[in-house]
Design a protein around this motif. Structure first.
Motif: not given
Length: 620
Positions: A429-456
């Protein structure tokens, strides 16, 4: 005088010997003792040639050859094969090695010439195969090779000298390409002593068993999976020299041969004279030759601290995602994925690979792949690489989804590798992301390459094709040494994390202003941090059970006697390695590096056989 006469030995009699001496006397041969066997000596004695062979070997062989009958004459054919081998060993004359092969072939496969073939119970029957096999390897050996070095077999067409004529040799080029690469540098395994592996699996049969290298570049049109063939691979192959009706042509001295090369993973038997003949292979020797002076061993520790060193030994035309196959992809065989642990490499799976490939059923039903990664990197990052590589390979090998076997993949991980294996079979789910950020992942403004890296690296779903995972000495709840802050701090100061990880964290932190991400940027985690029992990420992973669609097994090492609940393997405590959802748990009384121990391997074998039964590929 009567007393003296009674004490004298009779002209004919016996002397008692122990069973070993008796067996030795009956099994002497040119190959085992550098001496002719008793059946061959009998032929020499019958023809009054025994004493002459020691001083006039070539003349004796010529006389025996000239006296051969046009058919039958098995005793003399065998003697010619063995004496040619013996003289070749003494003189290093390759013509006599080839002659030994020709005579042995004529004895084993006389074609339509009338005669009585040797029976399978006759000791000379197996020796004839060995003379034929050794004759090829030694007769075609590179004459420039040092006597004490490796024997490279030159599979080249041409005209070769025989003591009694000429042998015209052609080579079937079809067998010289494997997995999209041309085979080269054929080394005789018969002249190898294997060290470092418990068992040597050698399949007896026809042909010279060889370990072949592969060319640096692909042979021609791209073959699916060729870029995933592991670097420095050595292929167990066999050269068979088809001599046709050699028995009929012995008198003329003009013989023809065609050399055919077979790879162990592709051909098991061939037909000669309308009969199936098993091919001789020595896969253990090829594996040991592959690992001889392999840089993986030297790079394990250095790569942990520096990172990227493994990539330096991977050819540029190979896959760069870390997933490699030991053999070309074979539809219908279930993949086994091996994931090594911290400061380790795929070389540490050698014992397991040798045992699994030495098991005929497992060899027939499974194919082995290995994942290599920089083990100091954050565990979630490495797991994301593993998942992405498996997804990509599955699409490459089975784009239409027709291969049912690939949908039954088994992932086996040791130590940290077990944590990576678990992340192929969980829904985070979002458990690992929630540990490092209080902001929803969808609202993070990063390049497509970084978004893909964080996603995987932070969002995991069970891979639909992974059906079973095996954890070996895995720190499910943390490693003991990682609990000390000075250890994790030292590792952080020494290791070099990949720039992609650091850039990803920096970009996400800068775009969001999230304090959690900023703290992470100031002190990015290493794998050692992730294995700290108090690490929030590890705790989150431990709380997520393996998907109910995946069968999980635990192999846990503990040192010493006493209740296992109170023991550890020197790195991981039993209480850390134990998970409730495992359908089986095997305790090994050994240290942390137990992946090569017989009990571990036998448990893996049991699990794989259970997997075959569950997959309806074998009966229970």
């Amino acid at each position: 005088m009567l007393i003296l006469l009674q004490g004298c030995a009779t002209p004919v009699g016996t002397n008692p010997v122990d069973i070993q001496t008796g067996y030795h006397l009956n099994s002497i041969s040119a190959l085992s003792a550098g001496e002719a066997s008793e059946p061959t000596k009998m032929v020499l004695r019958r023809n009054g040639l025994l004493d002459r062979f020691d001083t006039e070997a070539e003349a004796v062989l010529a006389e025996l050859h000239a006296s051969l009958k046009s058919n039958g004459d098995e005793d003399k054919l065998f003697a010619l094969a063995e004496l040619s081998m013996l003289h070749a060993q003494q003189s290093d004359d390759h013509a006599y090695y080839l002659a030994a092969s020709v005579y042995a072939w004529s004895l084993l496969f006389p074609g339509d010439v009338a005669g009585i073939q040797l029976k399978a119970s006759d000791p000379r029957y197996r020796l004839a195969y060995d003379f034929y096999n050794q004759g090829i390897a030694q007769g075609l050996a590179n004459p420039e090779d040092d006597d004490k070095g490796e024997i490279e077999v030159l599979l080249k067409p041409g005209e070769y000298q025989l003591p009694f004529g000429k042998l015209t040799v052609s080579v079937d080029a079809r067998g010289l390409v494997w997995g999209g690469y041309r085979l080269e540098h054929f080394i005789s395994t018969a002249a190898m002593e294997v060290r470092g592996l418990r068992n040597r699996y050698r399949i007896p049969g026809l042909g010279a068993s060889l370990a072949a290298g592969i060319a640096a570049q692909q042979a021609g049109d791209k073959v699916v999976g060729s870029d995933r063939i592991g670097p420095r691979i050595k292929v167990p192959v066999t050269a068979v020299m088809q001599l046709g009706d050699a028995r009929r042509r012995l008198a003329s001295g003009r013989l023809e041969a065609n050399i055919q090369v077979y790879a162990a993973d592709q051909t098991k038997e061939i037909i000669i004279n309308d009969q199936l003949q098993p091919i001789e292979y020595d896969p253990t020797a090829a594996l040991a030759h592959q690992l001889q002076n392999n840089p993986l061993y030297e790079l394990e520790i250095a790569n942990f601290f520096s990172g990227g060193l493994f990539g330096s030994i991977i050819p540029k035309d190979r896959a760069q995602d870390g997933l490699f196959t030991l053999r070309p992809y074979f539809p219908g065989k279930i993949p086994i994925i091996l994931v090594h642990g911290t400061a380790s490499s795929p070389a540490r799976w050698a014992e397991l690979v040798n045992e699994l490939e030495g098991d005929p059923l497992i060899r027939e039903k499974f194919q082995i792949w290995a994942f290599i990664y920089d083990s100091a990197n954050p565990i979630a990052y490495s797991a994301g690489q593993l998942v992405a590589a498996l997804q990509k390979a599955t699409r490459e090998f089975d784009p239409e989804g027709k291969d049912e076997a690939i949908q039954k993949t088994v992932v086996i991980g040791h130590s940290q590798g077990g944590l990576l294996a678990k992340m192929t079979a969980i829904d985070s789910g979002t458990r690992f992301w929630d540990l490092i950020s209080d902001k929803p992942f969808e609202q993070i403004n990063v390049t497509p390459e970084i978004r893909q890296l964080l996603q995987k690296s932070l969002f995991f779903k069970p891979l639909p094709f992974v059906k079973r995972v095996v954890f070996i000495a895995t720190p499910q709840h943390g490693a003991m040494a990682a609990a000390y802050e000075w250890v994790t701090g030292l590792v952080f100061r020494l290791v070099k994390l990949p720039s992609t990880v650091l850039n990803g964290i920096a970009q996400a932190a800068a775009s969001s202003g999230d304090e959690k991400l900023n703290r992470l940027l100031r002190r990015p985690p290493t794998a050692a941090d992730n294995m700290n029992p108090n690490n929030p990420g590890l705790k989150a992973l431990a709380s997520i059970p393996v998907s109910p669609t995946v069968r999980a097994h635990s192999i846990i090492a503990v040192e010493g006697d006493g209740p296992v609940e109170e023991r550890d393997d020197g790195v991981v405590a039993y209480r850390s390695a134990h998970i409730d959802e495992a359908v089986s748990e095997k305790i090994i009384r050994w240290g942390h590096s137990c992946q090569d121990q017989p009990e571990t391997i036998e448990e893996i074998r049991r699990i794989l056989l259970e997997h075959l039964i569950a997959s309806n590929l074998v009966s229970g």
